[in-house]
Design an enzyme around this catalytic site. Structure first.
Site, PDB file in Angstrom:
ATOM      1  N   GLY A 114      33.051  30.853 -25.017  1.00  0.00           N
ATOM      2  CA  GLY A 114      32.047  31.760 -24.467  1.00  0.00           C
ATOM      3  C   GLY A 114      31.082  30.910 -23.676  1.00  0.00           C
ATOM      4  O   GLY A 114      31.454  29.856 -23.171  1.00  0.00           O
ATOM      5  N   GLU A 115      29.830  31.343 -23.586  1.00  0.00           N
ATOM      6  CA  GLU A 115      28.809  30.515 -22.954  1.00  0.00           C
ATOM      7  C   GLU A 115      27.982  29.869 -24.054  1.00  0.00           C
ATOM      8  O   GLU A 115      27.299  30.567 -24.809  1.00  0.00           O
ATOM      9  CB  GLU A 115      27.928  31.350 -22.019  1.00  0.00           C
ATOM     10  CG  GLU A 115      28.487  31.450 -20.622  1.00  0.00           C
ATOM     11  CD  GLU A 115      28.831  30.079 -20.051  1.00  0.00           C
ATOM     12  OE1 GLU A 115      29.991  29.893 -19.607  1.00  0.00           O
ATOM     13  OE2 GLU A 115      27.978  29.173 -20.054  1.00  0.00           O
ATOM     14  N   ILE A 163      39.194  25.922 -19.541  1.00  0.00           N
ATOM     15  CA  ILE A 163      38.381  26.764 -18.667  1.00  0.00           C
ATOM     16  C   ILE A 163      36.951  26.237 -18.608  1.00  0.00           C
ATOM     17  O   ILE A 163      36.232  26.302 -19.601  1.00  0.00           O
ATOM     18  CB  ILE A 163      38.411  28.221 -19.154  1.00  0.00           C
ATOM     19  CG1 ILE A 163      39.864  28.745 -19.080  1.00  0.00           C
ATOM     20  CG2 ILE A 163      37.477  29.098 -18.335  1.00  0.00           C
ATOM     21  CD1 ILE A 163      40.054  30.131 -19.615  1.00  0.00           C
ATOM     22  N   GLU A 190      43.684  30.234 -28.516  1.00  0.00           N
ATOM     23  CA  GLU A 190      43.631  31.688 -28.754  1.00  0.00           C
ATOM     24  C   GLU A 190      44.079  32.484 -27.531  1.00  0.00           C
ATOM     25  O   GLU A 190      44.378  33.668 -27.650  1.00  0.00           O
ATOM     26  CB  GLU A 190      42.216  32.101 -29.203  1.00  0.00           C
ATOM     27  CG  GLU A 190      41.135  32.126 -28.112  1.00  0.00           C
ATOM     28  CD  GLU A 190      40.524  30.751 -27.814  1.00  0.00           C
ATOM     29  OE1 GLU A 190      41.069  29.721 -28.274  1.00  0.00           O
ATOM     30  OE2 GLU A 190      39.494  30.719 -27.089  1.00  0.00           O
ATOM     31  N   HIS A 246      41.746  26.376 -25.268  1.00  0.00           N
ATOM     32  CA  HIS A 246      41.731  27.696 -25.915  1.00  0.00           C
ATOM     33  C   HIS A 246      43.107  28.095 -26.438  1.00  0.00           C
ATOM     34  O   HIS A 246      43.791  28.895 -25.788  1.00  0.00           O
ATOM     35  CB  HIS A 246      41.305  28.766 -24.905  1.00  0.00           C
ATOM     36  CG  HIS A 246      39.918  28.640 -24.376  1.00  0.00           C
ATOM     37  ND1 HIS A 246      38.826  29.148 -25.031  1.00  0.00           N
ATOM     38  CD2 HIS A 246      39.443  28.079 -23.245  1.00  0.00           C
ATOM     39  CE1 HIS A 246      37.725  28.898 -24.323  1.00  0.00           C
ATOM     40  NE2 HIS A 246      38.082  28.252 -23.226  1.00  0.00           N
ATOM     41  N   CYS A 248      36.183  25.161 -27.021  1.00  0.00           N
ATOM     42  CA  CYS A 248      35.398  25.120 -25.771  1.00  0.00           C
ATOM     43  C   CYS A 248      33.898  25.202 -26.057  1.00  0.00           C
ATOM     44  O   CYS A 248      33.315  24.224 -26.507  1.00  0.00           O
ATOM     45  CB  CYS A 248      35.872  26.227 -24.827  1.00  0.00           C
ATOM     46  SG  CYS A 248      35.333  26.011 -23.127  1.00  0.00           S
TER      47      CYS A 248
END
Lengths: 202, 303
Positions: free
Chosen positions: A50-51, A140, A178, A176, A82
C-alpha cells in the site's frame, strides 16, 4: 486451541484482499485487522502493500501502532510486503516527516529504491526457505534493504540488492507474492505462525 | 504474461500484473486533485495514497470554460519532486501524444479523463502502447470493459466532476455494480448476447461473470465532498475514492482531507465518520446536477 492459526491482515489501506486469499490458501483463518481489539485476537499479522505513509499515519491515529509494536516485541509473527517491509524496518533511509514504523527487523530500507511506476517490474527471485522454482517477484515502486544487522537473515537478492529478509518471527519481502497465484511465501509465513503457536502452548 | 520466469531472464516492465498491481496498492485510499506542490504536500500529510496533478480543479474548469488540456510539464514535475506518494496526471480522451508526454515525465498513472476536453470523439488511446498504467472513467459496465479492452489497468466510476454533488457518482457506481450482479446470474449461453448488449469483448464479460467484480480495481470519482460521501461510495462497493474539487475548494483543506481519509478507511463505522465530520468548516458550494445542461455534463464524454 484449534490447529488452524488465525492470521490478520492490517486493513488500514492496501492490497488486503489478495493477502486474505493467499492466507486462506495457506490453510490459515484470515481476517482483516483495523482496531487494537482485533489485533489482540490474531496469532500472526500481515502488513500488506500500500502506501507506507498512509498506513503509518492511520496506524498512529487509530491507536494500532503501539499495541502492534508491543506484540512484535513479544514475538508475534509478522510478514510485510513492500510498504509492509518498510513498516517492519527499524529504520527508513529517507522517511517523510513524522513517518513512524512498527520496527522488528534490524535493517535500513530505502523507499521506492527500484524507481517509480515506469520502472516497476517482474523478475524471478530465488528465496531461501522456499523450495522448488524461483518465486515470481512482482516489484511495484518497490523498496530494497540498504543494510541489515547481524541478527537478520538475508533470504533473497535481486540485482545485488536485498529484497527478502527474516529476523526471528519477522519476515519481509520487497515484492508482492500476494499478486501471483503462487502462495509458497504465505505458506512459509503460516508455518512460522503455527510453529510459534506450538512453542507457546508447550 | 508467461508464468514461468527463469532467474536469468531480464526483468520485465509494463506487464499487466505490474500495472494492475499498482492500483491494488491504492485500495482503501483517497486520491486527491492538487494544482500546486504545496497542495500536494498537504494531501500527502493528510494521508492521501496518491495525488492527481492538474492545472485547474474541475470546479474551475467548469467555471472558466474553454478547452481544458494536459497540465504544464513544469507544474507536474514540481509536484513529482514535492511528494513521495504516486503522482497521476490527466490526458485528454484520445490524445495519445499528451499521454506520451506524461509517460516521459515519469508520472505513475495516466488518467484519460472526460474532465479535459476530448481530443478524439471516436477513439480512446491505445493504452497497451504504454509502460505507464492508465485509469479511465466509466458510467456503466460496458464502458468500463471497453476501457479495459483498450488496456486500462484501473477504472473509476465517473460521477460528475466539479459539482460537489455525489448523486451522479452514486448513479454510475450502482449501475456498474448492478450490471455485474446481473452477469453473475447468467449461464454460458446468455453471456454471448450479454457481450453484444454491453458492446464489450466476450472474454471480459465472461471473466466478470466468474469473478463477480471487474478484473481491475474500481474506484469512485466525481462529486465526493464530505467524509460521509466517501464512506457512502465505499459502502456501495468502490475500493477507494478520487476527490477533486471537494478538498481544495473547501474552507479548511488540510482538515477536510484528513477527515475524508479516515472515513474512507472506517467507511462502515458511523461513529468514526461522525467524528471525522465535526467542524470541517465550509464544504464546497456545489451544483445541482438536475439543472446542469446536457452539454455541460462531463460524464457524457467518452464512448
Amino acid at each position: 486451541m484449534s490447529d488452524t492459526p488465525v492470521i490478520g491482515v492490517l486493513a488500514l489501506q492496501g492490497d488486503v484482499r489478495e493477502h486474505l486469499v493467499a492466507l486462506a490458501v495457506a490453510d490459515a483463518v484470515a481476517r482483516p485487522v483495523r482496531r487494537p481489539e482485533e489485533l489482540a485476537e490474531v496469532d500472526g499479522l500481515v502488513v500488506p502493500g500500500g502506501e507506507s505513509t498512509t498506513i503509518s499515519k492511520l496506524a498512529v491515529l487509530f491507536g494500532v501502532m503501539e499495541p502492534l509494536r508491543a506484540r512484535v516485541r513479544d514475538g508475534m509473527p509478522v510478514y510485510g510486503t513492500c510498504a509492509g517491509m518498510i513498516m517492519l524496518a527499524d529504520k527508513i533511509l529517507d522517511p517523510r516527516s513524522g513517518q513512524e514504523t512498527v520496527g522488528g527487523i534490524d535493517m535500513i530500507v530505502r523507499r521506492n529504491a527500484f524507481g517509480r511506476q515506469n520502472e516497476s517490474f517482474e523478475a524471478a527471485v530465488a528465496v531461501e526457505g522456499v523450495g522448488g522454482e524461483p518465486v515470481e517477484g512482482v516489484f511495484i515502486r518497490a523498496p530494497w534493504v540498504e543494510s541489515v544487522g547481524a541478527a537478520v537473515e538475508v533470504l533473497a537478492e535481486h540485482d545485488g540488492h536485498i529484497v527478502a529478509v527474516r529476523q526471528g518471527n519477522a519476515l519481509a519481502t520487497s515484492f508482492h507474492p500476494e499478486l501471483t497465484g503462487d502462495h509458497r511465501v504465505h505458506r512459509l509465513f503460516a508455518d512460522m505462525v503455527r510453529a510459534n503457536r506450538a512453542a507457546q502452548s508447550l | 504474461m508467461s508464468s514461468t520466469l527463469s532467474e536469468n531472464q531480464a526483468p520485465e516492465t509494463g506487464t499487466a500484473r505490474v500495472k494492475r498491481g499498482m492500483a491494488e496498492q491504492l485500495k482503501g485510499g483517497v486520491i486527491m486533485d492538487v494544482v500546486t506542490p504545496e497542495q500536494a504536500k498537504i494531501a500527502e500529510d493528510a494521508g492521501a495514497v496518491a495525488v492527481m496533478a492538474l492545472e485547474r480543479v474541475p470546479a474551475d474548469i467548469r467555471k472558466d470554460g474553454g478547452v481544458a488540456r494536459m497540465s504544464d510539464p513544469d507544474m507536474i514535475e514540481g509536484i513529482i519532486s514535492a511528494v513521495s506518494i504516486p503522482v497521476m496526471a490527466k490526458s485528454r480522451i484520445g490524445h495519445f501524444v499528451e499521454a506520451q508526454v506524461l509517460q516521459s515525465l515519469g508520472v505513475d498513472y495516466i488518467d484519460e479523463s472526460e474532465v479535459l476536453t476530448p481530443a478524439d470523439e471516436v477513439n480512446h488511446s491505445d493504452k497497451f502502447a504504454f509502460t505507464t498504467p492508465f485509469v479511465c472513467g466509466a458510467t456503466n459496465l460496458g464502458e468500463a470493459l471497453r476501457r479495459i479492452a483498450e488496456g486500462a489497468a484501473m477504472i473509476r466510476s465517473k460521477g460528475e466532476a466539479g459539482t460537489g454533488n455525489v448523486v451522479e457518482a452514486v448513479r454510475h457506481l450502482r449501475q456498474i455494480k448492478n450490471e455485474i450482479a446481473r452477469l453473475r446470474g447468467y449461464d454460458n449461453n446468455e453471456l454471448y448476447a450479454a457481450a453484444k448488449d454491453l458492446r464489450a469483448p466476450y472474454e471480459l464479460v465472461k471473466e466478470v461473470s466468474e469473478l463477480g467484480r471487474l478484473p481491475v480495481v474500481l474506484f469512485s470519482a466525481g462529486g465526493v465532498a464530505t467524509p460521509a460521501d466517501a464512506a457512502l461510495m465505499r459502502q456501495l462497493g468502490a475500493e477507494g475514492v478520487f476527490v477533486g474539487s471537494g478538498i481544495f475548494k473547501s474552507g479548511d483543506p488540510a482538515k477536510r482531507a484528513a477527515a475524508i481519509v479516515k472515513a474512507t478507511t472506517f467507511y462502515d463505522d458511523p461513529k468514526i465518520i461522525a467524528d471525522a465530520s465535526r467542524n470541517l468548516g465550509e464544504a464546497m458550494v456545489g451544483i445541482n446536477c438536475d439543472t446542469l445542461p446536457e452539454t455541460e455534463r462531463y460524464a457524457n464524454r467518452g464512448w
